[in-house]
Design an enzyme around this catalytic site. Sequence first.
Site, PDB file in Angstrom:
ATOM      1  N   LYS A  22      17.502  64.827 -33.656  1.00  0.00           N
ATOM      2  CA  LYS A  22      17.532  66.251 -33.306  1.00  0.00           C
ATOM      3  C   LYS A  22      16.180  66.692 -32.750  1.00  0.00           C
ATOM      4  CE  LYS A  22      20.734  68.049 -36.848  1.00  0.00           C
ATOM      5  NZ  LYS A  22      20.796  69.048 -37.949  1.00  0.00           N
ATOM      6  N   ASP A  84      22.072  73.347 -37.678  1.00  0.00           N
ATOM      7  CA  ASP A  84      23.068  72.717 -38.543  1.00  0.00           C
ATOM      8  C   ASP A  84      24.259  72.405 -37.652  1.00  0.00           C
ATOM      9  OD1 ASP A  84      23.365  71.915 -41.418  1.00  0.00           O
ATOM     10  OD2 ASP A  84      25.306  72.848 -41.068  1.00  0.00           O
ATOM     11  N   TYR A 170      28.006  60.748 -34.386  1.00  0.00           N
ATOM     12  CA  TYR A 170      29.350  60.499 -33.861  1.00  0.00           C
ATOM     13  C   TYR A 170      29.372  60.393 -32.327  1.00  0.00           C
ATOM     14  CZ  TYR A 170      30.582  61.957 -38.624  1.00  0.00           C
ATOM     15  OH  TYR A 170      30.668  62.065 -39.988  1.00  0.00           O
TER      16      TYR A 170
HETATM   17  P1  ITT Z   1      18.615  68.252 -40.882  1.00  0.00           P
HETATM   18  O1  ITT Z   1      19.511  68.942 -41.881  1.00  0.00           O
HETATM   19  O2  ITT Z   1      17.300  67.850 -41.450  1.00  0.00           O
HETATM   20  O3  ITT Z   1      18.490  69.024 -39.599  1.00  0.00           O
HETATM   21  P2  ITT Z   1      20.805  66.337 -40.761  1.00  0.00           P
HETATM   22  O4  ITT Z   1      21.035  65.066 -40.016  1.00  0.00           O
HETATM   23  O5  ITT Z   1      21.005  66.304 -42.254  1.00  0.00           O
HETATM   24  O6  ITT Z   1      19.314  66.856 -40.438  1.00  0.00           O
HETATM   25  P3  ITT Z   1      23.031  68.182 -40.499  1.00  0.00           P
HETATM   26  O7  ITT Z   1      23.082  68.467 -41.951  1.00  0.00           O
HETATM   27  O8  ITT Z   1      23.125  69.323 -39.530  1.00  0.00           O
HETATM   28  O9  ITT Z   1      21.679  67.454 -40.090  1.00  0.00           O
HETATM   29  O10 ITT Z   1      24.154  67.109 -40.169  1.00  0.00           O
HETATM   30  C1  ITT Z   1      24.431  66.796 -38.849  1.00  0.00           C
HETATM   31  C2  ITT Z   1      25.366  65.587 -38.769  1.00  0.00           C
HETATM   32  O11 ITT Z   1      26.389  65.890 -37.812  1.00  0.00           O
HETATM   33  C3  ITT Z   1      24.623  64.387 -38.234  1.00  0.00           C
HETATM   34  O12 ITT Z   1      24.172  63.561 -39.287  1.00  0.00           O
HETATM   35  C4  ITT Z   1      25.668  63.711 -37.372  1.00  0.00           C
HETATM   36  O13 ITT Z   1      26.464  62.887 -38.173  1.00  0.00           O
HETATM   37  C5  ITT Z   1      26.506  64.868 -36.867  1.00  0.00           C
HETATM   38  N1  ITT Z   1      26.016  65.363 -35.562  1.00  0.00           N
HETATM   39  C6  ITT Z   1      25.347  66.512 -35.316  1.00  0.00           C
HETATM   40  N2  ITT Z   1      24.995  66.609 -34.037  1.00  0.00           N
HETATM   41  C7  ITT Z   1      25.425  65.497 -33.439  1.00  0.00           C
HETATM   42  C8  ITT Z   1      25.330  65.003 -32.124  1.00  0.00           C
HETATM   43  O14 ITT Z   1      24.677  65.657 -31.175  1.00  0.00           O
HETATM   44  N3  ITT Z   1      25.884  63.828 -31.856  1.00  0.00           N
HETATM   45  C9  ITT Z   1      26.521  63.135 -32.811  1.00  0.00           C
HETATM   46  N4  ITT Z   1      26.626  63.503 -34.090  1.00  0.00           N
HETATM   47  C10 ITT Z   1      26.094  64.691 -34.411  1.00  0.00           C
END
Ligand code: ITT
Length: 214
Positions: A22, A84, A170
Amino acid sequence: MSGGPPGGAGARLVLATRNAHKVGELRAILGGVLGGSVEVLALDDPSLPPVADVVETGVTFAANALLKARAVAAATGLVSVADDSGIAVDVLGGSPGVFSARWAGRHGDDAANLALLLAQLADVPDEHRGAEFVCAAALVAPGSGLERVEHGRLRGVLERAPRGEGGFGYDPVLRPEGYEVTCAQLPPGGKDAISHRGRAFRALAPAVLEALGR
Ligand code: ITT
């Protein structure tokens, strides 16, 4: 600690995420809309105090994004943005949704999460494999109390097997509508131009500039 006077030199913005993928995407997306005069800091920047992990107790993307941005803004005293995000699958009623990062049980195990989702959908025919990536982008400005959330979506179809090496999570199984390739086969700039994250943060950018006095 201070972000400097609004409008003054040295405006600083903190990315409230521990996900390195991210951070990379957000630097590119925000760099394009904020211009070079805003310094964008990751959470591990040595100039920042340690920030405790946030427990994501929200049941919506917006609630969790705000929890993360508020925590980082409070700990650093700087304008903060959080993401998120996740995947919402039509035949699963929007799941994994806010559980996308821990769908197979262990937070952040992308390979296991993706394998489980594919197994669950093994018998679902092509015409019912619609899904979308969703992103809530939250802004919190500690001084003014300004808070804002914007959403972005990317609709597509879930492939039956992963394709491509780019991106994360994903990406190898979501083929955006109108495309022949998955998100993991798009060049980085190509994903940002159409992604849920690109759309949400470009919509948030005017409020970020306002919060920074730009
Ligand atoms: P932070 O909370 O520290 O930002 P995190 O990875 O835990 O990091 P989230 O709780 O928002 O973030 O979970 C996001 C999940 O959704 C991530 O682990 C992926 O599995 C999926 N995801 C989000 N954006 C994506 C993208 O652009 N491409 C593919 N999968 C994505």
